[in-house]
Design a protein around this motif. Structure first.
Motif, PDB file in Angstrom:
ATOM      1  N   MET A   1      27.546  27.529 -30.711  1.00  0.00           N
ATOM      2  CA  MET A   1      27.187  26.133 -30.841  1.00  0.00           C
ATOM      3  C   MET A   1      25.679  26.029 -31.018  1.00  0.00           C
ATOM      4  N   ARG A   2      25.281  25.210 -31.951  1.00  0.00           N
ATOM      5  CA  ARG A   2      23.854  25.007 -32.209  1.00  0.00           C
ATOM      6  C   ARG A   2      23.253  24.103 -31.130  1.00  0.00           C
ATOM      7  N   PRO A   3      21.925  24.245 -30.883  1.00  0.00           N
ATOM      8  CA  PRO A   3      21.272  23.393 -29.880  1.00  0.00           C
ATOM      9  C   PRO A   3      21.478  21.905 -30.157  1.00  0.00           C
ATOM     10  N   THR A   4      21.524  21.533 -31.450  1.00  0.00           N
ATOM     11  CA  THR A   4      21.701  20.117 -31.780  1.00  0.00           C
ATOM     12  C   THR A   4      23.029  19.597 -31.207  1.00  0.00           C
ATOM     13  N   GLU A   5      24.099  20.370 -31.397  1.00  0.00           N
ATOM     14  CA  GLU A   5      25.416  19.965 -30.878  1.00  0.00           C
ATOM     15  C   GLU A   5      25.436  19.996 -29.356  1.00  0.00           C
ATOM     16  N   LEU A   6      24.808  21.008 -28.795  1.00  0.00           N
ATOM     17  CA  LEU A   6      24.779  21.181 -27.352  1.00  0.00           C
ATOM     18  C   LEU A   6      24.113  19.984 -26.679  1.00  0.00           C
ATOM     19  N   LEU A   8      23.561  16.933 -27.900  1.00  0.00           N
ATOM     20  CA  LEU A   8      24.319  15.710 -28.137  1.00  0.00           C
ATOM     21  C   LEU A   8      25.538  15.639 -27.224  1.00  0.00           C
ATOM     22  N   ARG A   9      26.299  16.724 -27.137  1.00  0.00           N
ATOM     23  CA  ARG A   9      27.491  16.738 -26.281  1.00  0.00           C
ATOM     24  C   ARG A   9      27.136  16.524 -24.812  1.00  0.00           C
ATOM     25  N   ALA A  10      26.079  17.187 -24.351  1.00  0.00           N
ATOM     26  CA  ALA A  10      25.678  17.052 -22.954  1.00  0.00           C
ATOM     27  C   ALA A  10      25.219  15.624 -22.649  1.00  0.00           C
ATOM     28  N   ARG A  11      24.438  15.050 -23.561  1.00  0.00           N
ATOM     29  CA  ARG A  11      23.952  13.680 -23.338  1.00  0.00           C
ATOM     30  C   ARG A  11      25.107  12.698 -23.288  1.00  0.00           C
ATOM     31  N   ALA A  13      28.295  13.368 -22.646  1.00  0.00           N
ATOM     32  CA  ALA A  13      29.132  13.643 -21.468  1.00  0.00           C
ATOM     33  C   ALA A  13      28.509  13.048 -20.204  1.00  0.00           C
ATOM     34  N   ALA A  14      27.190  13.007 -20.171  1.00  0.00           N
ATOM     35  CA  ALA A  14      26.487  12.426 -19.017  1.00  0.00           C
ATOM     36  C   ALA A  14      26.419  10.907 -19.093  1.00  0.00           C
ATOM     37  N   GLY A  15      26.850  10.330 -20.216  1.00  0.00           N
ATOM     38  CA  GLY A  15      26.834   8.877 -20.370  1.00  0.00           C
ATOM     39  C   GLY A  15      25.436   8.307 -20.538  1.00  0.00           C
ATOM     40  N   LEU A  16      24.547   9.094 -21.123  1.00  0.00           N
ATOM     41  CA  LEU A  16      23.160   8.653 -21.282  1.00  0.00           C
ATOM     42  C   LEU A  16      22.864   8.234 -22.720  1.00  0.00           C
ATOM     43  N   ARG A  17      22.006   7.247 -22.850  1.00  0.00           N
ATOM     44  CA  ARG A  17      21.469   6.895 -24.162  1.00  0.00           C
ATOM     45  C   ARG A  17      20.302   7.831 -24.443  1.00  0.00           C
ATOM     46  N   GLN A  18      19.919   7.949 -25.713  1.00  0.00           N
ATOM     47  CA  GLN A  18      18.778   8.797 -26.052  1.00  0.00           C
ATOM     48  C   GLN A  18      17.535   8.391 -25.281  1.00  0.00           C
ATOM     49  N   ALA A  19      17.289   7.094 -25.190  1.00  0.00           N
ATOM     50  CA  ALA A  19      16.093   6.610 -24.490  1.00  0.00           C
ATOM     51  C   ALA A  19      16.101   7.024 -23.021  1.00  0.00           C
ATOM     52  N   ASP A  20      17.283   6.957 -22.389  1.00  0.00           N
ATOM     53  CA  ASP A  20      17.390   7.341 -20.978  1.00  0.00           C
ATOM     54  C   ASP A  20      17.062   8.820 -20.774  1.00  0.00           C
ATOM     55  N   LEU A  21      17.676   9.670 -21.607  1.00  0.00           N
ATOM     56  CA  LEU A  21      17.442  11.112 -21.471  1.00  0.00           C
ATOM     57  C   LEU A  21      15.992  11.459 -21.797  1.00  0.00           C
ATOM     58  N   ALA A  22      15.459  10.852 -22.832  1.00  0.00           N
ATOM     59  CA  ALA A  22      14.073  11.127 -23.206  1.00  0.00           C
ATOM     60  C   ALA A  22      13.125  10.772 -22.059  1.00  0.00           C
ATOM     61  N   CYS A  23      13.348   9.638 -21.447  1.00  0.00           N
ATOM     62  CA  CYS A  23      12.509   9.209 -20.331  1.00  0.00           C
ATOM     63  C   CYS A  23      12.621  10.191 -19.163  1.00  0.00           C
ATOM     64  N   THR A  46      12.737  23.989 -23.652  1.00  0.00           N
ATOM     65  CA  THR A  46      12.946  22.548 -23.840  1.00  0.00           C
ATOM     66  C   THR A  46      14.428  22.212 -23.779  1.00  0.00           C
ATOM     67  N   THR A  47      15.257  23.021 -24.422  1.00  0.00           N
ATOM     68  CA  THR A  47      16.708  22.800 -24.385  1.00  0.00           C
ATOM     69  C   THR A  47      17.210  22.846 -22.947  1.00  0.00           C
ATOM     70  N   ALA A  48      16.748  23.830 -22.182  1.00  0.00           N
ATOM     71  CA  ALA A  48      17.169  23.955 -20.783  1.00  0.00           C
ATOM     72  C   ALA A  48      16.717  22.734 -19.974  1.00  0.00           C
ATOM     73  N   ARG A  49      15.506  22.261 -20.207  1.00  0.00           N
ATOM     74  CA  ARG A  49      14.992  21.088 -19.486  1.00  0.00           C
ATOM     75  C   ARG A  49      15.812  19.845 -19.812  1.00  0.00           C
ATOM     76  N   LEU A  50      16.109  19.639 -21.100  1.00  0.00           N
ATOM     77  CA  LEU A  50      16.906  18.480 -21.505  1.00  0.00           C
ATOM     78  C   LEU A  50      18.318  18.566 -20.914  1.00  0.00           C
ATOM     79  N   LEU A  51      18.916  19.743 -20.981  1.00  0.00           N
ATOM     80  CA  LEU A  51      20.261  19.909 -20.412  1.00  0.00           C
ATOM     81  C   LEU A  51      20.262  19.643 -18.914  1.00  0.00           C
ATOM     82  N   ALA A  52      19.244  20.118 -18.223  1.00  0.00           N
ATOM     83  CA  ALA A  52      19.162  19.909 -16.767  1.00  0.00           C
ATOM     84  C   ALA A  52      19.159  18.421 -16.432  1.00  0.00           C
TER      85      ALA A  52
END
Length: 168
Positions: A1-6, A8-11, A13-23, A46-52
């Protein structure tokens, strides 16, 4: 799975909007959008931080390969190079096996939380299934636990015995 898919799926699944996760992750929404759409490539850190921030983590798992063993009767049995592990939700799900696996009782639902149902599914998949079926329905730890009780043709049991013994 590419980081882009990873991401998006994680965000999602967590029920977050892009703005929420970015913040939460200390980045901008346009940057996160660029990661999710493949316009930018995040570093592993960065991928690990965003996923966390979505409640997930990166995980390193050994890839499961398969060998085909031909039985004395000419049947081909797919055997993994090592036992696969399923997520707990998948390992304990309610499943309906596809027709190519469960042709004798189509549409029957199996509760993998139930040991007897799990044994029937594993017997069927080990006898009739290919690599995709094994990866979808069989959890290695549960298989090792069930192994002494499974009713399998001798050739199928023999084909799987080394991978079971190496896991135990």
């Amino acid at each position: 799975m590419r980081p882009t898919e990873l991401l998006l799926r994680a965000r999602k699944a967590a029920g977050l909007r892009q703005a929420d996760l970015a913040c939460r992750a200390g980045t901008s929404r346009p940057t996160l959008s660029a990661y999710e759409h493949g316009r930018k490539s995040p570093t592993l850190e960065t991928t690990a931080r965003l996923l966390a921030e979505t409640g997930y983590e990166l995980d390193l798992r050994r890839q499961v390969g398969f060998v085909e063993v031909t039985t004395t009767r000419g049947r081909v049995v797919s055997v993994p190079t090592h036992l696969p592990r399923l997520d707990l939700d998948a390992a304990l799900a309610m499943v309906t096996l596809p027709l190519h696996l469960n042709w004798s009782d189509p549409g029957r639902r199996f509760d993998l939380r139930n040991r007897a149902d799990r044994a029937r599914v594993y017997e069927t998949v080990l006898r009739e299934g290919g690599p995709e079926d094994i990866l979808q329905y069989v959890d290695g730890a549960f298989l090792v636990d069930l192994w002494p009780d499974l009713v399998l043709p001798r050739d199928v049991r023999a084909a799987w015995s080394d991978v079971i013994e190496n896991a135990a």
